[in-house]
Design an enzyme around this catalytic site. Structure first.
Site, PDB file in Angstrom:
ATOM      1  N   SER A 414     -32.016 119.481 -62.928  1.00  0.00           N
ATOM      2  CA  SER A 414     -33.213 118.840 -62.254  1.00  0.00           C
ATOM      3  C   SER A 414     -34.302 118.094 -63.036  1.00  0.00           C
ATOM      4  O   SER A 414     -35.182 117.323 -62.593  1.00  0.00           O
ATOM      5  CB  SER A 414     -33.935 119.973 -61.839  1.00  0.00           C
ATOM      6  OG  SER A 414     -34.378 121.019 -62.749  1.00  0.00           O
ATOM      7  N   HIS A 435     -28.039 116.995 -58.054  1.00  0.00           N
ATOM      8  CA  HIS A 435     -29.223 117.830 -58.052  1.00  0.00           C
ATOM      9  C   HIS A 435     -29.198 118.397 -56.715  1.00  0.00           C
ATOM     10  O   HIS A 435     -29.858 117.842 -55.748  1.00  0.00           O
ATOM     11  CB  HIS A 435     -30.429 117.079 -58.522  1.00  0.00           C
ATOM     12  CG  HIS A 435     -31.626 117.916 -58.427  1.00  0.00           C
ATOM     13  ND1 HIS A 435     -33.036 117.458 -58.476  1.00  0.00           N
ATOM     14  CD2 HIS A 435     -31.710 119.281 -58.717  1.00  0.00           C
ATOM     15  CE1 HIS A 435     -33.673 118.533 -58.592  1.00  0.00           C
ATOM     16  NE2 HIS A 435     -33.133 119.582 -58.830  1.00  0.00           N
ATOM     17  N   GLU A 447     -29.980 114.934 -54.645  1.00  0.00           N
ATOM     18  CA  GLU A 447     -30.320 113.899 -55.342  1.00  0.00           C
ATOM     19  C   GLU A 447     -29.080 113.439 -56.102  1.00  0.00           C
ATOM     20  O   GLU A 447     -28.390 114.259 -57.116  1.00  0.00           O
ATOM     21  CB  GLU A 447     -31.352 114.189 -56.272  1.00  0.00           C
ATOM     22  CG  GLU A 447     -32.573 113.994 -55.696  1.00  0.00           C
ATOM     23  CD  GLU A 447     -34.058 113.915 -56.925  1.00  0.00           C
ATOM     24  OE1 GLU A 447     -34.685 113.161 -56.513  1.00  0.00           O
ATOM     25  OE2 GLU A 447     -33.780 114.847 -57.483  1.00  0.00           O
ATOM     26  N   ASN A 485     -38.972 115.197 -58.608  1.00  0.00           N
ATOM     27  CA  ASN A 485     -39.615 116.091 -59.572  1.00  0.00           C
ATOM     28  C   ASN A 485     -40.449 115.320 -60.331  1.00  0.00           C
ATOM     29  O   ASN A 485     -41.664 115.501 -60.801  1.00  0.00           O
ATOM     30  CB  ASN A 485     -38.935 116.932 -60.610  1.00  0.00           C
ATOM     31  CG  ASN A 485     -38.279 118.122 -59.815  1.00  0.00           C
ATOM     32  OD1 ASN A 485     -38.940 118.480 -58.815  1.00  0.00           O
ATOM     33  ND2 ASN A 485     -37.413 118.778 -60.232  1.00  0.00           N
TER      34      ASN A 485
END
Ligand code: CAA
Length: 703
Positions: A414, A435, A447, A485
């Site tokens: 991540s 991800h 992702e 993130n």
């Protein structure tokens, strides 16, 4: 005849085929052509009945969504007017619904007196997903056909039903034996109607659509659903239209539907949801990948790590019928992982979401192993082990040794550098990031992290595969945290800092949920784990470039063992899942603010909104400028599908455009000037934002 229509007269029947690929969207040119064809059939004495069908096998996906918000949407003949005209014809119309009849496509069929589908035809009114209501008679004709309650459920759900259900509900009169027989059976149906001297339109089965419903049904329905609908306009308009169908004659109801539809079409929410519709289709396209690039076959998959994440990932493949091997280091960990998967499936059966025989099929597709040698013939491996670079690199060294040439090697990291993971293999072109978001068997976002050396066919194959397993894949470049993130970082930073400056956690979160986000950021951290957040931050201190001030709060919560929901204490106190403000956290914030010389003051909702959202938006624009995101709309999809950003705001980039880019820039500059050294450090407008505003642009694009 117009090329958008196939027209053919065959022994008393006019066969009118819609021919506007790919989905026969009822844009103005097709509407005009259809009207012309129907008028011709009506005027032709040799024609006694009309069969309407999709010339390319598919009936229609409804109004042309790209016309909404433009003049073309209501350019003559408009759809409601066209359908009204069809209902006034004195020759029976039979609609032959191949593959799908959605939105205006179904409304077109409802304007015909008779309808026949084929096995598997999908029938529905999905307008609600676009922030709209059916606007061509659907809210008035459907309740008269199947009753108000059933119509309301179908319209609010927005999901199509299959032809068998449509037949049971009374939307279809018949279902053809198979797709190839649809047109023949539709013609036979029309001839039967002629033989029976049937009316052009039969009487409606529900002249009083509300029959049997309590008088206060709609009031109660609204009251019960309003919390779930939050500030969404479309469901409320649907309810209004259905009420009209129950209370007024058809003509008045249709007129009222028009007014409501216009209100929905003109709303920001619908503009945002239409943006999301096209964004989802755009996300599948990568500028440097040719549409005909050969893909790698993926028939067998392996997942390394049978923890919550690995197990969830494996379930996605089993659900799509793809065999998957789970690899663990220890037998007990493997057993635990497989037992959890079985429990998840058993729960789905209990909730009626999965048939028992499907459970059987799926669990047999999942096998376990402790031996890397069993991975030698898989086409794709997804590593989902502990989030530490050295551990992941070790796994990839082994995969490089055992996997066959051409196997795709994916990491579910991540936040780690996919290129550094790829670099330990002899085949970095076969390495990619996939991800998944937790819970991986539920969350739609994927992702797809394209490494510096990832081959084009590896990217194209995983994008396609992502859709096959029901995910929404979005391409990201390599950077700390990828798209989602990385944007979370400044957004969460502001939330932490606002608490230090004097806001309470609930005050911060309530502003965000007031905007219809699923969760405020601090509640989200409590759910994900303050410890998880701390460990990622700790492992990446240089990449985050943090200063002491805002991290101190998270660091202290971690030191106090307040890991969030799982320990019953984090930013909040939890009694089961019920959250309460905790004065200890406020006292902690006061103490830290004193130590860090941060003045505390009352903070209003506008400031919380602007600081959290503008920093989120600013980071997104920066990601676009750096080429990490291919397009602004991809960023919107990441935040809608991975972080609970409301789709009816269109995602953070679309929301920024609606607010005004100049306003966002002014806001950032304002806080840069008013928040002292902290403002100077963090409130730096993304250069692309400044360039866009200087050039007078209102859309976010690379420039
Ligand atoms: N209008 C315009 N374009 C449409 C469209 C529509 N109603 N439906 C699909 N398209 C386009 C897509 O944008 C896509 O274009 P590109 O190839 O250029 O990207 C192309 O058709 C194929 O669509 P998909 O990639 O989505 O193909 P699919 O096979 O996966 O799905 C579908 C097909 C189920 C029809 C899906 O596209 C879909 O759900 N479409 C929307 C259906 C809908 O919401 N209809 C209601 C419209 S609003 C309305 O009708 C209002 C009213 O009451 C008058």
């Amino acid at each position: 005849m117009n090329p958008l229509i196939h027209y053919h007269v065959d022994a008393e029947l006019a066969l009118i085929g819609l021919a506007r690929p790919p989905v026969n969207a009822l844009g103005q040119p097709l509407r005009a052509a259809l009207l012309e064809a129907c008028e011709q059939a009506q005027a032709d004495p040799a024609v006694r009945a009309i069969v309407l069908y999709g010339a390319n096998g598919l009936f229609s996906a409804g109004a042309d969504i790209s016309e909404f918000g433009t003049q073309a949407s209501c350019a003559a003949p408009d759809l409601p007017g066209l359908l009204q005209r069809l209902t006034s014809m004195d020759k029976p119309l039979v609609a032959a619904l191949g593959k799908l009849a959605l939105g205006g496509g179904l409304e077109l069929a409802l304007a015909c007196g008779y309808r026949i589908g084929e096995p598997g035809t999908r029938v529905g009114l999905p307008e609600i997903n676009l922030g709209l209501l059916p606007g061509a008679g659907g809210t008035q004709r459907l309740p008269r056909l199947i009753g108000a309650r059933q119509a309301l459920d179908l319209i609010l759900a927005g999901t199509p039903v299959n032809s068998e259900t449509a037949l049971r509900l009374g939307i279809l009169d018949r279902v053809a034996k198979h797709a190839d027989a649809l047109l023949d059976e539709a013609c036979a149906f029309a001839r039967e109607l002629l033989g029976d001297r049937a009316a052009a339109r039969p009487d409606v089965p529900y002249p009083d659509p509300a029959g049997g419903l309590p008088d206060d049904f709609f009031e109660h329905f609204l009251e019960a659903n309003a919390p779930r609908w939050k500030s969404r306009l479309a469901p409320r308009l649907v309810l209004d239209a259905l009420q009209a169908a129950c209370r007024w004659p058809l003509t008045e109801g249709l007129a009222h539907e028009q007014v409501l539809f216009k209100q929905a079409e003109d709303s920001r929410q619908s503009a945002a949801l239409r943006h999301v519709f096209f964004a989802e289709r755009e996300a599948a396209k990568v500028p440097w990948i040719e549409a005909d690039l050969p893909l790698r076959p993926i028939c067998k998959v392996a997942v390394i790590g049978a923890g919550t994440m690995g197990g969830g990932i494996a379930m996605n493949f089993a659900n799509a019928g793809i065999p998957v091997i789970l690899l663990e280091r220890q037998q007990d960990a493997l057993d635990r992982g497989i037992a959890q998967i079985n429990r998840n499936y058993a729960n789905s059966v209990k909730r009626g979401k999965l048939a028992p025989e499907q459970l059987e099929q799926r669990t047999t597709l999942i096998s376990g192993t402790l031996d890397y040698a069993d991975l030698r013939d898989v086409d794709l491996v997804i590593e989902a082990v502990f989030e530490k670079l050295e551990i992941k690199q070790e796994v990839f060294r082994t995969l490089d040794e055992v996997c066959k040439p051409g196997a795709i090697l994916a990491t579910n990291t991540s936040s780690l550098d996919v290129d550094r993971i790829a670099a330990v293999t002899s085949r970095p072109h076969d390495v990619i990031g996939l991800h998944f978001f937790s819970p991986a068997n539920v969350m739609r976002l994927l992702e797809v992290v394209n490494g510096r050396q990832t081959a084009a066919d590896v990217l194209a194959t995983t994008l396609k595969l992502g859709r096959t397993i029901g995910k929404l894949p979005v391409v990201s470049g390599v950077c700390f945290g990828f798209i989602g993130n990385r944007m979370l970082e400044p957004y969460a930073r502001e939330a932490h800092r606002l608490v230090l400056e004097g806001a309470s956690p609930a005050q911060v979160d309530n502003v965000l949920t007031g905007l219809d986000l699923n969760m405020g950021v601090l509640s989200m951290l409590d759910l994900a784990g303050i410890d998880v957040n701390f460990l990622v931050r700790d492992a990446n201190r240089t990449a985050i470039n943090h200063d002491d001030s805002y991290c101190r709060l998270g660091d202290e919560l971690y030191a106090l063992g307040r890991y969030g929901q799982k320990t019953g204490r984090g930013f909040y106190l939890y009694d089961d899942r019920e959250r309460q403000e905790d004065y200890e956290v406020i006292a902690l914030a006061e103490r830290l603010a004193g130590e860090l010389h941060i003045p505390r003051r009352p903070i209003d909702a506008q400031e919380i909104h602007d600081r959290c959202l503008f920093m989120l938006i600013n980071e997104g624009i920066q990601l676009l400028d750096e080429g990490i995101a291919l397009r602004a709309s991809d960023i919107d999809l990441v935040w809608i599908n991975g972080y609970g950003f409301p789709a009816h705001l269109g995602g953070p980039m679309h929301y920024a455009e609606q607010l005004g880019l100049d306003k966002v820039l002014r806001g950032i500059e304002h806080y840069r000037q008013t928040l002292g050294a902290y403002g100077e450090m963090w409130f730096q407008p993304a250069p692309l934002l400044a360039r866009l505003v200087a050039a007078g642009k209102t859309r976010i694009e690379r420039f």
